[in-house]
Design an enzyme around this catalytic site. Structure first.
Site, PDB file in Angstrom:
ATOM      1  N   ARG B 168       0.836  -1.196   0.000  1.00  0.00           N
ATOM      2  CA  ARG B 168       0.000   0.000   0.000  1.00  0.00           C
ATOM      3  C   ARG B 168       0.885   1.266   0.000  1.00  0.00           C
ATOM      4  O   ARG B 168       0.625   2.223  -0.722  1.00  0.00           O
ATOM      5  CB  ARG B 168      -0.921   0.010   1.231  1.00  0.00           C
ATOM      6  N   TYR B 172       1.187   4.564  -2.802  1.00  0.00           N
ATOM      7  CA  TYR B 172       1.204   6.006  -2.503  1.00  0.00           C
ATOM      8  C   TYR B 172       2.479   6.664  -3.015  1.00  0.00           C
ATOM      9  O   TYR B 172       2.459   7.806  -3.447  1.00  0.00           O
ATOM     10  CB  TYR B 172       1.042   6.248  -1.001  1.00  0.00           C
ATOM     11  N   ARG B 230       2.238   8.232  43.031  1.00  0.00           N
ATOM     12  CA  ARG B 230       2.227   9.254  44.065  1.00  0.00           C
ATOM     13  C   ARG B 230       3.365   8.919  45.029  1.00  0.00           C
ATOM     14  O   ARG B 230       3.861   7.809  45.076  1.00  0.00           O
ATOM     15  CB  ARG B 230       0.896   9.240  44.823  1.00  0.00           C
ATOM     16  N   HIS B 231       3.735   9.873  45.839  1.00  0.00           N
ATOM     17  CA  HIS B 231       4.695   9.585  46.899  1.00  0.00           C
ATOM     18  C   HIS B 231       4.068   8.591  47.877  1.00  0.00           C
ATOM     19  O   HIS B 231       2.849   8.419  47.877  1.00  0.00           O
ATOM     20  CB  HIS B 231       5.049  10.877  47.639  1.00  0.00           C
ATOM     21  N   ASN B 237      -0.706  12.948  55.296  1.00  0.00           N
ATOM     22  CA  ASN B 237      -1.810  12.118  54.830  1.00  0.00           C
ATOM     23  C   ASN B 237      -2.500  11.477  56.030  1.00  0.00           C
ATOM     24  O   ASN B 237      -3.726  11.446  56.111  1.00  0.00           O
ATOM     25  CB  ASN B 237      -1.317  10.983  53.906  1.00  0.00           C
ATOM     26  N   ARG B 281       8.625  14.342  50.535  1.00  0.00           N
ATOM     27  CA  ARG B 281       7.943  13.048  50.453  1.00  0.00           C
ATOM     28  C   ARG B 281       8.157  12.336  49.114  1.00  0.00           C
ATOM     29  O   ARG B 281       8.163  11.120  49.060  1.00  0.00           O
ATOM     30  CB  ARG B 281       6.456  13.195  50.784  1.00  0.00           C
ATOM     31  N   GLU B 302       3.528  19.868  44.558  1.00  0.00           N
ATOM     32  CA  GLU B 302       2.073  19.779  44.706  1.00  0.00           C
ATOM     33  C   GLU B 302       1.403  21.131  44.518  1.00  0.00           C
ATOM     34  O   GLU B 302       2.012  22.182  44.756  1.00  0.00           O
ATOM     35  CB  GLU B 302       1.746  19.218  46.114  1.00  0.00           C
ATOM     36  N   PHE B 324     -14.154  27.091  50.668  1.00  0.00           N
ATOM     37  CA  PHE B 324     -14.391  25.653  50.625  1.00  0.00           C
ATOM     38  C   PHE B 324     -15.475  25.319  49.597  1.00  0.00           C
ATOM     39  O   PHE B 324     -15.326  24.422  48.783  1.00  0.00           O
ATOM     40  CB  PHE B 324     -14.805  25.153  52.010  1.00  0.00           C
ATOM     41  N   HIS B 367       2.657  14.260  43.170  1.00  0.00           N
ATOM     42  CA  HIS B 367       1.570  14.439  44.129  1.00  0.00           C
ATOM     43  C   HIS B 367       0.210  14.273  43.467  1.00  0.00           C
ATOM     44  O   HIS B 367       0.089  14.317  42.252  1.00  0.00           O
ATOM     45  CB  HIS B 367       1.681  15.832  44.741  1.00  0.00           C
TER      46      HIS B 367
END
Lengths: 503, 451
Positions: B168, B172, B230-231, B237, B281, B302, B324, B367
């Site tokens: 093909r 072309y 992630r760490h 945490n 971390r 982060e 918030f 993070h």
């Protein structure tokens, strides 16, 4: 360290085996930016001078307007140290290109310094006759050239090694393969990535403009214009036969920048982000044909942030005066240019091309309306979302006293770092600068005059970029309704003039 | 949608027209451009001509179908082209599109002229993007990739498919004409020679074009893996505090120790580059990895929680109730006081993403918020969803970017850790098991290839 608890113990004991503490006892100490300890410059002088050649980052706490964060090493993006070496015959606008790149990378926070070889010889009085050739034939000429190049190279090495420098821009002919090899080998040894940018002009108008710039430069200070032109053409002729254009065979990384960015060829570039970012900038850099005018918008009844008012009578009057002043100014400049080139008089009102000016305004009604009289003249007026003013958040429409009273702590904080500080729900100047970046790059390829009517906060960012202001200066810049600022792009630096508005 | 990072010049509509022989990585580049622009909130869409040809009933063509001397088949392919173009117009008009990518070979001058003319008639600026390649290793590996994944070859063996596809390409080659500065100086084009050995750029006019070219310059087509983690679980945490620069918890250190083996087991003897943030971390998590190349990126730090750094969600809800709520309402745009929004993180990740595109095998330890952004980039996750994705601790994620999507594998370390996931409308931290909460769950979802 005690042994690992099982899941069940974990659940039983709440969160884990370790004593929980209250308060931010392990706070994040390293902030995104170093605390700024730069002192503001003399407030009367910063407005007038383009600071692009000032190494304001000698200060260890250097942070620039578009910088996203500061690092311990002072260098960014793990991109290492980079030497950008210009290549090209005289009158290929190498100086302009170097200065423009440096304006952008400096704004991004990359410690960039310009090394123009012409600046090094500026104060020398007895320059050997054949020095201006890339390959001097006389002994004196050879010695002089080598001394000069060694001096620049030494300074560049010092810049990298001792001042946390990241990009040095070496503005010199470099049209001989040997000269380039010397630079490449030298900096290979210092672990510096070398990228050559060869500026090639094929377009005769662009060449002529470039020659014009050259005889206005410091090289020909106090020269008679005609003599300068003759001398410069001689210099050009001298070098044309010595010119070796860059090819793959040299085994270096290079960028060919042809006719001011109409075409760009990037060769053998595997060095990553920062060099690609320079190519990105070059794609936006064109021969600029106009000036930038900065003006405030007209007044409205209460001039509040939160309602989007129309102009009041005084505001309409202001718009009229602004329109007339800007148009007069531009027409006069055109007329002078015309007379200079064609040596005959002209009825500029007849000949003025409305397409040679565009008006950008902020998205608010009164800002856009300030440009309306231009529409009547057949000039395009375009609202630009990026010119949205700094969002003032909770302190919108409060006077300084009111802010001080309502947000005493915030107010105090804001004075320490006006550029980065953000009131509750507001934007900082830094936020504003980052979102305005596309517009700054658009200014780099304007092919006409542009009048920007916008809020003072956005004018500060624009001005800060175009005149290389520090983050200390930017929030302090003042734009009043008594004048507009006219900025002209120069190859070596930008210049401004203030044009009074007679209201 | 307001885009803050890229210019919206008035009415700018851009069509990126791919050019190049089959197996030159055109689809890969097209998909990448779309993913990148979407990530920057620019409405963009890819139109693949093969899909339109298949819609016309040509589902398993052999190479002879692509012969340019067969008039009937040629007309069929022209029809497919027109259908694709109609869809592009419809998309620009009905959905206010900004960047369309036309993924086809567009190998002849006539075809390109036709496209240019029709674009300009419809107020669309065409930018041609050619991938020119004569590196046989690269082409062969692309051929294998296509032969094994293309719907055209579903019913034949890999060997048969490969043979047919090479033929093909030859069809072309008969008519293909590459772009050049001499012949095509009037059009905006970019020509990538062997991906990035040489790049030729002609008449780029707008910021948006330059942005796309800049991005493409950073791409390498070579297959690679990207490893994300992630760490390990941190003291904060455990204390349910956000931000900070705390040490790992005991279990976090366990994960750091175990990570070395898990990576080795899954990546084999490949030499990885390890990228961490500058925060403790992540560096502690990487400390046992045996690889020489370790870089600390400030850009991987982060999301900065500003004045809320070191607070629990409960404390934030109590002290800054408006903030918030505002954050829950628009988590992508919300900026912490003195801190950052997800959008800010996306902007500062630019150098990381660009470098990542140029690298072969990288392990990134970073993070939650930053990983969400990186993951969203590779997986084409929309902005409204990405800040709500759950990315659990102590899990190694393997990404394999392919032409049509990215394959994800998750490897759990089997070391318990707290959940730091916070759902909308609550300050309670922890995974909610019922679905439909808007979270794009990485924890419970099945691995998939996003088309």
């Amino acid at each position: 360290m005690s042994s690992l608890l099982s899941d069940e113990d974990e659940l039983f004991n709440g969160f884990g085996s370790e004593t929980l503490k209250t308060g931010n006892h392990m706070a994040r100490r390293v902030k995104r930016w170093n605390e700024i300890s730069l002192q503001p410059k003399n407030s009367t002088d910063f407005v007038a001078r383009d600071a692009i050649h000032e190494a304001n980052f000698d200060d260890k706490d250097y942070v620039s307007p578009g910088q996203l964060y500061t690092t311990e090493s002072g260098r960014l993006f793990h991109a290492g140290k980079i030497l950008v070496a210009l290549v090209g015959l005289p009158a290929t606008s190498k100086t302009l290109v170097s200065v423009a790149i440096s304006r952008y990378t400096k704004w991004l926070g990359v410690r960039t310094k310009l090394f123009h070889i012409s600046e090094y010889r500026k104060n020398d009085t007895d320059i050997p006759d054949d020095y201006l050739s890339a390959e001097p034939q006389s002994n004196e000429g050879k010695i002089y050239k080598n001394q000069l190049v060694d001096k620049v190279i030494n300074d560049m090495v010092f810049f990298f090694q001792e001042t946390k420098g990241q990009i040095a821009i070496y503005d010199s002919l470099n049209i001989r393969k040997d000269d380039r090899r010397k630079v490449q080998e030298m900096f290979d040894r210092w672990g510096v990535t070398v990228i050559f940018i060869e500026s090639i002009l094929k377009d005769i108008d662009l060449i002529n403009k470039s020659i014009e710039n050259a005889i206005d430069s410091s090289d020909y200070k106090n020269w008679d214009k005609q003599e300068a032109l003759t001398n410069y053409k001689k210099r050009l002729a001298l070098n044309e036969s010595l010119y070796e254009t860059m090819t793959e065979a040299e085994n270096t990384s290079f960028i060919k920048y042809i006719n001011f960015g109409q075409q760009i060829i990037v060769n053998n570039n595997h060095s990553g982000y920062l060099i690609n970012k320079i190519v990105f900038f070059l794609m936006n850099l064109r021969d600029k044909k106009g000036r930038v005018y900065l003006g405030r918008c007209g007044t409205s009844a209460s001039d509040k942030y939160f309602d989007d008012e129309l102009l009041n009578e005084e505001g309409v009057r202001y718009s009229r005066v602004l329109t007339d002043t800007v148009l007069n100014r531009i027409k006069n400049i055109r007329k002078k240019q015309f007379i200079k080139v064609k040596n005959e008089n002209i009825d500029i009102d007849e000949e003025f091309d409305p397409n040679s000016l565009i008006v950008w305004t902020g998205p608010r009604k009164r800002t856009y309306d300030t440009g309306l009289f231009f529409l009547e003249e057949g000039i395009e007026v375009r609202q630009r979302n990026q010119l949205r003013q700094l969002h003032p958040g909770a302190v919108g429409d409060l006077s300084e006293e009111e802010v001080q009273k309502a947000y005493p702590c915030e107010y105090k904080q804001s004075l320490i770092d006006q550029y980065h500080y953000r009131f509750p729900r507001a934007e900082s100047y830094h936020d504003l600068a980052v979102r305005m970046e596309p517009l700054l790059l658009e200014l780099e390829h304007m092919d006409k005059d542009v009048l920007i009517i916008a809020h003072e906060s956005t004018l500060r960012i624009l001005y800060g970029y175009l005149m290389a202001c520090t983050v200390i200066d930017v929030p302090k810049l003042q734009f009043t309704r008594n004048e507009i600022v006219e900025l002209s792009f120069g190859p070596f630096c930008n210049t401004i003039e203030k044009i009074p508005l007679n209201i | 949608m307001v885009f803050r990072s890229v210019s919206n010049e008035k009415d700018l509509r851009l069509c990126v027209v791919m050019v190049g022989l089959p197996a030159r990585g055109k689809s890969f580049i097209s998909q990448k451009i779309i993913r990148y622009l979407s990530w920057l909130s620019i409405p963009s869409k890819c139109f693949n001509i093969g899909t339109y040809r298949r819609d016309l009933g040509i589902t398993e063509p052999n190479f002879q179908f692509f012969s340019f001397t067969n008039e009937e088949n040629f007309q069929l392919r022209e029809r497919a082209m027109k259908l694709a173009f109609d869809d592009i117009l419809k998309w620009f008009n009905d959905e206010n599109g900004v960047v369309a990518v036309l993924d086809a070979t567009n190998s002849t001058n006539e075809r390109r002229k036709w496209i240019k003319k029709h674009c300009e008639q419809n107020n669309i600026h065409p930018m041609f993007l050619e991938s020119y390649c004569n590196d046989n290793d690269l082409i062969s590996s692309n051929v294998v990739d296509i032969a094994s994944t293309s719907p055209d070859y579903e019913k034949v063996t890999l060997e048969q498919a490969k043979v047919d596809f090479w033929k093909r390409i030859d069809e072309y080659k008969e008519v293909y004409r590459s772009l050049s500065l001499e012949m095509d100086q009037d059009i905006s084009f970019v020509k990538l020679i062997n991906v990035s050995d040489e790049i030729i750029i002609n008449k780029i006019q707008t910021y948006l074009e330059s942005r796309i070219v800049f991005y493409v310059m950073n791409i390498r087509i070579k297959p690679k893996c990207i490893w994300l983690s992630r760490h390990g679980e941190s003291i904060y945490n455990l204390e349910q505090k956000i931000g900070g620069d705390s040490d790992l918890s005991e279990r976090g250190f366990q994960y750091a120790k175990k990570l070395k083996g898990i990576v080795k087991e899954n990546a084999g003897n490949v030499e990885l580059s390890v990228w961490t943030s500058t925060l403790k971390r992540t560096r502690q998590t990487a400390q046992h990895l045996p690889y020489k190349k370790k870089l600390q990126w400030k850009a991987l730090d982060e999301l900065d929680a500003g004045v809320c750094d070191g607070m629990t969600y409960e404390e934030i809800e109590e002290i800054y109730p408006d903030d918030f709520k505002a954050r829950d309402d628009d988590k992508y745009e919300y900026r912490y006081r003195g801190g950052e929004s997800y959008r800010d993180v996306v902007i500062r990740l630019e150098p990381v993403i660009m470098e990542l595109e140029g690298q072969e095998n990288v392990l990134i330890i970073t993070h939650q918020a930053v990983l969400r952004c990186i993951y969203a980039y590779f997986m084409n996750v929309p902005q409204e969803e990405s800040p709500w994705m759950s990315i659990p601790l102590h899990t190694l994620i393997k990404l394999e970017p392919r032409a049509y999507g990215t394959k994800v594998t998750r490897i759990k370390a089997n070391i318990p850790a707290v959940s730091t996931y916070k759902d909308k409308g609550t300050s309670h931290v922890g995974e909610r098991l019922e679905t439909g909460s808007g979270a794009h769950s990485l924890l419970t979802g099945t691995p998939e290839i996003k088309k």
